[in-house]
Design a protein around this motif. Structure first.
Motif, PDB file in Angstrom:
ATOM      1  N   TYR A  61      83.663  51.975 -17.781  1.00  0.00           N
ATOM      2  CA  TYR A  61      83.132  53.335 -17.906  1.00  0.00           C
ATOM      3  C   TYR A  61      82.276  53.692 -16.696  1.00  0.00           C
ATOM      4  O   TYR A  61      82.392  54.795 -16.136  1.00  0.00           O
ATOM      5  CB  TYR A  61      82.326  53.445 -19.197  1.00  0.00           C
ATOM      6  CG  TYR A  61      81.611  54.766 -19.366  1.00  0.00           C
ATOM      7  CD1 TYR A  61      82.297  55.891 -19.818  1.00  0.00           C
ATOM      8  CD2 TYR A  61      80.253  54.884 -19.062  1.00  0.00           C
ATOM      9  CE1 TYR A  61      81.652  57.101 -19.973  1.00  0.00           C
ATOM     10  CE2 TYR A  61      79.605  56.101 -19.206  1.00  0.00           C
ATOM     11  CZ  TYR A  61      80.302  57.195 -19.668  1.00  0.00           C
ATOM     12  OH  TYR A  61      79.661  58.403 -19.809  1.00  0.00           O
ATOM     13  N   THR A  83      87.799  47.813 -20.766  1.00  0.00           N
ATOM     14  CA  THR A  83      87.889  48.103 -22.190  1.00  0.00           C
ATOM     15  C   THR A  83      88.189  49.573 -22.375  1.00  0.00           C
ATOM     16  O   THR A  83      87.426  50.419 -21.959  1.00  0.00           O
ATOM     17  CB  THR A  83      86.562  47.762 -22.913  1.00  0.00           C
ATOM     18  OG1 THR A  83      86.255  46.413 -22.675  1.00  0.00           O
ATOM     19  CG2 THR A  83      86.699  48.003 -24.387  1.00  0.00           C
ATOM     20  N   ASP A 138      89.106  56.293 -24.053  1.00  0.00           N
ATOM     21  CA  ASP A 138      87.896  56.333 -23.244  1.00  0.00           C
ATOM     22  C   ASP A 138      87.547  54.902 -22.857  1.00  0.00           C
ATOM     23  O   ASP A 138      88.090  53.953 -23.429  1.00  0.00           O
ATOM     24  CB  ASP A 138      86.749  56.989 -24.008  1.00  0.00           C
ATOM     25  CG  ASP A 138      85.736  57.629 -23.060  1.00  0.00           C
ATOM     26  OD1 ASP A 138      85.750  57.256 -21.871  1.00  0.00           O
ATOM     27  OD2 ASP A 138      84.952  58.484 -23.494  1.00  0.00           O
ATOM     28  N   TYR A 139      86.650  54.758 -21.911  1.00  0.00           N
ATOM     29  CA  TYR A 139      86.282  53.441 -21.406  1.00  0.00           C
ATOM     30  C   TYR A 139      84.878  53.074 -21.852  1.00  0.00           C
ATOM     31  O   TYR A 139      84.040  53.938 -22.128  1.00  0.00           O
ATOM     32  CB  TYR A 139      86.358  53.408 -19.879  1.00  0.00           C
ATOM     33  CG  TYR A 139      87.773  53.519 -19.346  1.00  0.00           C
ATOM     34  CD1 TYR A 139      88.565  52.397 -19.224  1.00  0.00           C
ATOM     35  CD2 TYR A 139      88.292  54.750 -18.966  1.00  0.00           C
ATOM     36  CE1 TYR A 139      89.862  52.482 -18.733  1.00  0.00           C
ATOM     37  CE2 TYR A 139      89.590  54.851 -18.475  1.00  0.00           C
ATOM     38  CZ  TYR A 139      90.361  53.711 -18.359  1.00  0.00           C
ATOM     39  OH  TYR A 139      91.644  53.807 -17.880  1.00  0.00           O
ATOM     40  N   LEU A 140      84.629  51.759 -21.882  1.00  0.00           N
ATOM     41  CA  LEU A 140      83.316  51.231 -22.242  1.00  0.00           C
ATOM     42  C   LEU A 140      82.843  50.265 -21.158  1.00  0.00           C
ATOM     43  O   LEU A 140      83.643  49.744 -20.380  1.00  0.00           O
ATOM     44  CB  LEU A 140      83.374  50.493 -23.583  1.00  0.00           C
ATOM     45  CG  LEU A 140      83.697  51.324 -24.832  1.00  0.00           C
ATOM     46  CD1 LEU A 140      83.860  50.399 -26.017  1.00  0.00           C
ATOM     47  CD2 LEU A 140      82.616  52.341 -25.098  1.00  0.00           C
ATOM     48  N   THR A 150      89.230  52.491 -25.330  1.00  0.00           N
ATOM     49  CA  THR A 150      89.156  52.699 -26.761  1.00  0.00           C
ATOM     50  C   THR A 150      89.954  53.934 -27.140  1.00  0.00           C
ATOM     51  O   THR A 150      89.463  55.055 -27.022  1.00  0.00           O
ATOM     52  CB  THR A 150      87.688  52.876 -27.221  1.00  0.00           C
ATOM     53  OG1 THR A 150      86.946  51.761 -26.766  1.00  0.00           O
ATOM     54  CG2 THR A 150      87.595  52.993 -28.723  1.00  0.00           C
ATOM     55  N   TYR A 199      84.186  55.352 -32.465  1.00  0.00           N
ATOM     56  CA  TYR A 199      83.680  55.678 -31.137  1.00  0.00           C
ATOM     57  C   TYR A 199      83.585  57.194 -31.048  1.00  0.00           C
ATOM     58  O   TYR A 199      84.591  57.892 -31.218  1.00  0.00           O
ATOM     59  CB  TYR A 199      84.614  55.141 -30.053  1.00  0.00           C
ATOM     60  CG  TYR A 199      84.125  55.380 -28.649  1.00  0.00           C
ATOM     61  CD1 TYR A 199      83.101  54.607 -28.118  1.00  0.00           C
ATOM     62  CD2 TYR A 199      84.669  56.382 -27.873  1.00  0.00           C
ATOM     63  CE1 TYR A 199      82.639  54.817 -26.832  1.00  0.00           C
ATOM     64  CE2 TYR A 199      84.218  56.609 -26.577  1.00  0.00           C
ATOM     65  CZ  TYR A 199      83.199  55.818 -26.069  1.00  0.00           C
ATOM     66  OH  TYR A 199      82.736  56.037 -24.807  1.00  0.00           O
ATOM     67  N   GLN A 216      89.809  48.779 -30.205  1.00  0.00           N
ATOM     68  CA  GLN A 216      89.343  48.340 -28.889  1.00  0.00           C
ATOM     69  C   GLN A 216      90.386  47.468 -28.210  1.00  0.00           C
ATOM     70  O   GLN A 216      91.000  46.601 -28.843  1.00  0.00           O
ATOM     71  CB  GLN A 216      88.032  47.571 -29.035  1.00  0.00           C
ATOM     72  CG  GLN A 216      87.444  47.124 -27.703  1.00  0.00           C
ATOM     73  CD  GLN A 216      86.042  46.588 -27.861  1.00  0.00           C
ATOM     74  OE1 GLN A 216      85.200  47.205 -28.509  1.00  0.00           O
ATOM     75  NE2 GLN A 216      85.785  45.431 -27.293  1.00  0.00           N
TER      76      GLN A 216
END
Length: 210
Positions: free
Chosen positions: A142, A204, A136-138, A206, A96, A103
């Motif tokens: 996000y 999610t 970080d976010y997905l 990461t 990522y 994840q």
């Protein structure tokens, strides 16, 4: 899972007078495959790859059958400048933003909002993970995080009411009739609160090394 690691000895490569890029290119070409070009025939486009036959690349010890040329024009077997080690590692790794990552999918329990769940994830991460790792976010998480960092919800709601008022005023050609429609908005919002249910959400994060 078990893996084979081919270590290229740079000191031996320099002593043999071999170009280091040629060593890696030969490894790729004969053991994995190297793309050459395209050509057209029978009305179709074909790809040209260079690769050793399967019987000559079934064992790692067969690297000695492949050679590279040094500065003097002599051939040097790959086994003279490489060593093979048996290691264990993951079948595949996720990345990522160029960082190796893992994840995590999380679902909040009933009665908790997505904001509370994201804050709990961040607190656990800060307590358990080293400082050189980040997160970080997905997906929707996000987008939700970016939305909180941007324009406040109150401003968005006020602008929405303004645009709806202007559209209704243009449709009914009146400045007073839209007020009757907009006066029903607080009733609709308050009527939703007692019967609202807390659904599930997906978050999610990461973590990544960096």
């Amino acid at each position: 899972m078990p893996q084979l690691f081919v270590d290229v000895d740079r000191d031996k490569v320099l002593k043999q007078g071999v170009d280091l890029s040629q060593v890696y290119r030969t490894l790729q070409a004969f053991m994995g495959g190297y793309f050459v070009n395209y050509f057209n025939r029978f009305g179709r486009t074909w790809q040209v790859y260079v690769q050793a036959e399967g019987e000559y690349r079934t064992k790692a010890e067969q690297l000695g059958q492949f050679y590279v040329r040094n500065a003097a024009g002599n051939t040097v077997p790959l086994s003279a400048v490489t060593s093979i080690e048996q290691r264990s590692g993951p079948e595949f790794t996720m990345r990522y933003n160029l960082y190796r990552s893992s994840q995590i999918n999380a679902v909040a329990n009933p009665g908790y909002s997505s904001l509370q769940a994201m804050q709990a994830l961040e607190e656990v991460f800060a307590k358990t993970m080293p400082r050189e790792m980040g997160y970080d976010y997905l997906g929707m998480s996000y987008q939700e995080k970016k939305a909180r960092e941007g324009v406040p919800v109150s401003v968005i709601f006020g602008m929405s009411l303004l645009f709806v008022f202007l559209i209704l005023a243009a449709q009914y050609e009146s400045w007073s009739l839209p007020f009757g429609v907009l006066l029903g908005t607080p009733v609709a919002v308050l009527g939703h609160l007692p019967g609202s249910s807390s659904g599930t959400w997906s978050s999610t994060s990461t973590p990544r090394s960096g």
